[in-house]
Every structure is written in structure tokens, then in C-alpha cells.
Motif scaffolding. Sequence first.
Motif, short mmCIF file in Angstrom:
data_model
loop_
_atom_site.label_atom_id
_atom_site.label_comp_id
_atom_site.label_asym_id
_atom_site.label_seq_id
_atom_site.Cartn_x
_atom_site.Cartn_y
_atom_site.Cartn_z
N ARG A 1 34.37 39.65 33.72
CA ARG A 1 35.80 39.90 33.93
C ARG A 1 36.57 38.64 33.52
NH1 ARG A 1 38.76 43.46 37.21
NH2 ARG A 1 36.78 44.26 38.03
N PHE A 2 37.35 38.73 32.45
CA PHE A 2 38.10 37.56 32.01
C PHE A 2 39.32 37.98 31.20
CE2 PHE A 2 34.61 38.30 29.03
CZ PHE A 2 35.23 38.29 27.78
N THR A 3 40.29 37.08 31.15
CA THR A 3 41.52 37.26 30.37
C THR A 3 41.75 35.99 29.56
OG1 THR A 3 42.47 38.69 32.08
CG2 THR A 3 44.00 37.75 30.46
N LEU A 4 42.03 36.16 28.28
CA LEU A 4 42.24 35.01 27.40
C LEU A 4 43.53 35.19 26.60
CD1 LEU A 4 38.62 34.68 25.93
CD2 LEU A 4 39.63 33.28 27.74
N LEU B 1 50.44 35.41 19.00
CA LEU B 1 49.78 35.33 20.30
C LEU B 1 49.20 36.68 20.63
CD1 LEU B 1 49.09 33.98 23.02
CD2 LEU B 1 51.38 34.65 23.81
N LEU B 2 47.89 36.72 20.87
CA LEU B 2 47.21 37.94 21.28
C LEU B 2 46.62 37.74 22.66
CD1 LEU B 2 46.29 37.34 17.99
CD2 LEU B 2 45.81 39.77 18.27
N ARG B 3 46.70 38.78 23.48
CA ARG B 3 46.07 38.75 24.79
C ARG B 3 44.78 39.57 24.75
NH1 ARG B 3 51.89 38.14 24.42
NH2 ARG B 3 52.69 37.46 26.44
N LEU B 4 43.77 39.07 25.43
CA LEU B 4 42.49 39.78 25.52
C LEU B 4 42.11 39.89 26.98
CD1 LEU B 4 39.86 40.96 24.31
CD2 LEU B 4 39.00 38.61 24.14
N GLU B 5 41.82 41.11 27.40
CA GLU B 5 41.43 41.36 28.79
C GLU B 5 40.13 42.17 28.78
OE1 GLU B 5 44.33 42.89 31.94
OE2 GLU B 5 43.11 44.66 31.48
N VAL B 6 39.12 41.67 29.47
CA VAL B 6 37.80 42.31 29.47
C VAL B 6 37.34 42.54 30.91
CG1 VAL B 6 35.39 42.11 28.78
CG2 VAL B 6 37.20 41.23 27.27
N THR B 7 36.91 43.75 31.18
CA THR B 7 36.31 44.08 32.46
C THR B 7 34.99 44.77 32.19
OG1 THR B 7 38.52 44.43 33.42
CG2 THR B 7 36.64 45.27 34.65
#
Length: 227
Positions: free
Chosen positions: A182-185, A198-204
Motif C-alpha cells: 500500500r503506497f502513494t507516490l 506531475l503524475l500521482r500513483l496509488e497502489v493497494t
Amino acid sequence: PALELPFAGHPTLGSAWVIREHLAPGRPAAVVLSLGVGRVPVAFEPEAGGGEVAWLTAPSISLGRTLARERIAAALGLAVGEIAADLPVQHVLAGVEFVHVALTSQAAVAKARLDLRALAELAAEGFPRHVYLFARAAETAGIDLHARMLLEDGGLREDPATGSATACLGAYLLAHGGYGDRFTLRIEQGVEMGRPSLLRLEVTGPFAAAKIRVGGRVFESARGELL
């Protein structure tokens, strides 16, 4: 137009925004698009400090073959020591395909240049001509990773913001990056082109059932009428 992309970030977020603003009744909080890779939801969520971010949920992503550091270094005009030794050079697929390469520094990302002959040799072995480079960001506050996407495609050599490659990065880091499940970058791209993005990355996670989302802001830049 010479080909159809089964999945990409810019047209997915932009098209969803236009549908939400101008076509869908009631200005819904989410729109689902039917793309070459299947159904891709796009949700519009407010951001702290104002504005909103459009988030696409990525389709299925698979990890392919790995590649020796020496060979990708030759294709990028870099020393082998500038390719991270603790992360694999890997073919990643999400309808579109990339070779993901972790570098040791932001400076190495900035100086990379494609060697088209070496790239053609890799392409002859089934690797894509799209190479996504990244390293930990060192110069911009609030940014986690610095990235570039170099390519050889119809005269194009670089893309300023690649949502599909960012989605693939989520799966790659989930498998190899040590971030947990679980992380957000926040990822900057396009700086070297003079088109910073700017790109957002969200992983679960976990990997087998991961939900990977890529976010960005949509700005209306023009209106027109075709007759």
C-alpha cells in the motif's frame, strides 16, 4: 492517425472529463470508459488545497522477461553502474508495453539518450521500443520519483507524461520496490523536455489482486466546433 492504443493515460483522463462535463447527465463523480483493454473507471476526487484529480483504475498488468543491465545500459548511453543493481530491468505490459529501468540517480535519468541501433537489437528479441526510466527525485520538494519515457515511434523520442507506464510502474514496484502493498507516490516527468508534468500513483495490494490508480489534473485548454 496510424494506430490505435488500447490504453493510455492522457486520452483516458481527458475523455472522461469531457464526458463528465458536457455529456453525462448530473455531472457524475465517476465515468467508466470501454477501451481496448476493457472497462477503465475514472473517478474525480477533490484535492487538499483545492482543485480535483482525475484517477483512472488501471487494467490488468503483467510482468514479463528481464534484461541484463549491460544491454539496457548500451541502449541508453549509460554506464552499467548507473543502472540500479537491486531492481530488475523488466518488460511490463498493460495493453501497451514498456521496459522499466531503475537508475541510481536523477542525474543518470537526465543524461540518458537512446541508442537506436542497440534498441533495435532488443526490439528484434521482442522487447518494446518504449523505455521508462526512473530514480528517486533529488531536486523537487514533495516529489518522490523522477521519470522519463524514451521511445522510438514514428519520429517521437520522448513523452512528457505517460499514465500507462506509471500504472505499470505501480505493478513493478509492488513486486520489487520494497514499498509494501500500500503506497502513494508523486512522480515528475517531462522535465528534460521543458514540459514538466506531475503524475500521482496509488497502489493497494497484494499483487494478485492489486488496485492501481494513476491520477492527474485535467485542464480545459480549448473549445471548438466542427462543421
